[in-house]
Design an enzyme around this catalytic site. Structure first.
Site, PDB file in Angstrom:
ATOM      1  N   TYR A  30    -105.885 -26.915 -71.054  1.00  0.00           N
ATOM      2  CA  TYR A  30    -105.018 -28.020 -71.490  1.00  0.00           C
ATOM      3  C   TYR A  30    -103.609 -27.685 -71.041  1.00  0.00           C
ATOM      4  O   TYR A  30    -102.743 -27.351 -71.825  1.00  0.00           O
ATOM      5  CB  TYR A  30    -105.098 -28.161 -73.013  1.00  0.00           C
ATOM      6  CG  TYR A  30    -104.462 -29.429 -73.542  1.00  0.00           C
ATOM      7  CD1 TYR A  30    -105.147 -30.629 -73.490  1.00  0.00           C
ATOM      8  CD2 TYR A  30    -103.205 -29.425 -74.108  1.00  0.00           C
ATOM      9  CE1 TYR A  30    -104.594 -31.796 -73.980  1.00  0.00           C
ATOM     10  CE2 TYR A  30    -102.635 -30.586 -74.601  1.00  0.00           C
ATOM     11  CZ  TYR A  30    -103.339 -31.758 -74.542  1.00  0.00           C
ATOM     12  OH  TYR A  30    -102.783 -32.906 -75.036  1.00  0.00           O
ATOM     13  N   LYS A  38     -96.413 -31.679 -76.309  1.00  0.00           N
ATOM     14  CA  LYS A  38     -96.907 -31.918 -77.668  1.00  0.00           C
ATOM     15  C   LYS A  38     -96.084 -31.130 -78.692  1.00  0.00           C
ATOM     16  O   LYS A  38     -95.816 -31.623 -79.787  1.00  0.00           O
ATOM     17  CB  LYS A  38     -98.393 -31.561 -77.781  1.00  0.00           C
ATOM     18  CG  LYS A  38     -99.306 -32.445 -76.954  1.00  0.00           C
ATOM     19  CD  LYS A  38     -99.257 -33.887 -77.404  1.00  0.00           C
ATOM     20  CE  LYS A  38    -100.294 -34.723 -76.659  1.00  0.00           C
ATOM     21  NZ  LYS A  38    -100.256 -36.131 -77.032  1.00  0.00           N
TER      22      LYS A  38
END
Length: 137
Positions: A30, A38
């Protein structure tokens, strides 16, 4: 978005953003800057909760969702050899190892959590990161 829509929102209104556990922990596969994006989103949630709350009387919260079968999730590291891809393996891992073993996260779980955060039942909740991830955070 809050800067643009905040002035038009009703006092007591709510805005929700969606994050992922990669904001807090390393999630191999990721990458590409999404983890730091994020993390910034979660930090901004807390700052905006203060600023938008004081300025317009609105609440700002964030949902950190676990892995679920979505179009966005399917775009992450697809397997080319017929084996389960990254997101499929992560969903399987969560189902096998979470406190709610055997259960897979559904997109409705995230949606109903957002509804609850936006409702008057949570009128005193702002600046919160709600983990909707079967307890795996």
């Amino acid at each position: 978005m809050v800067q643009q829509f905040g002035p038009f929102m009703t006092s007591g209104g709510s805005a929700i953003s969606i994050s992922y556990i990669a904001a807090e922990k390393c999630v191999p596969g990721y990458g590409g800057g999404m983890s730091s994006a994020k993390a910034a989103l979660e930090s901004d949630t807390r700052v905006l909760a203060w600023e938008a709350g004081r300025k317009w009387g609105i609440r700002i919260n964030c949902i950190s969702a676990g892995p679920a079968k979505t179009r966005a999730a399917n775009a992450i590291k697809k397997a080319k050899d017929g084996k389960p891809g990254f997101i499929d393996r992560t969903i399987q891992f969560y189902a096998a190892n979470s406190p709610l073993a055997g259960r897979k996260l559904k997109t409705d779980d995230v949606g109903t959590s957002a509804l609850a955060l936006c409702s008057d039942m949570n009128a005193a909740v702002t600046g919160t990161i709600l983990h909707v991830d079967l307890g795996m955070h």
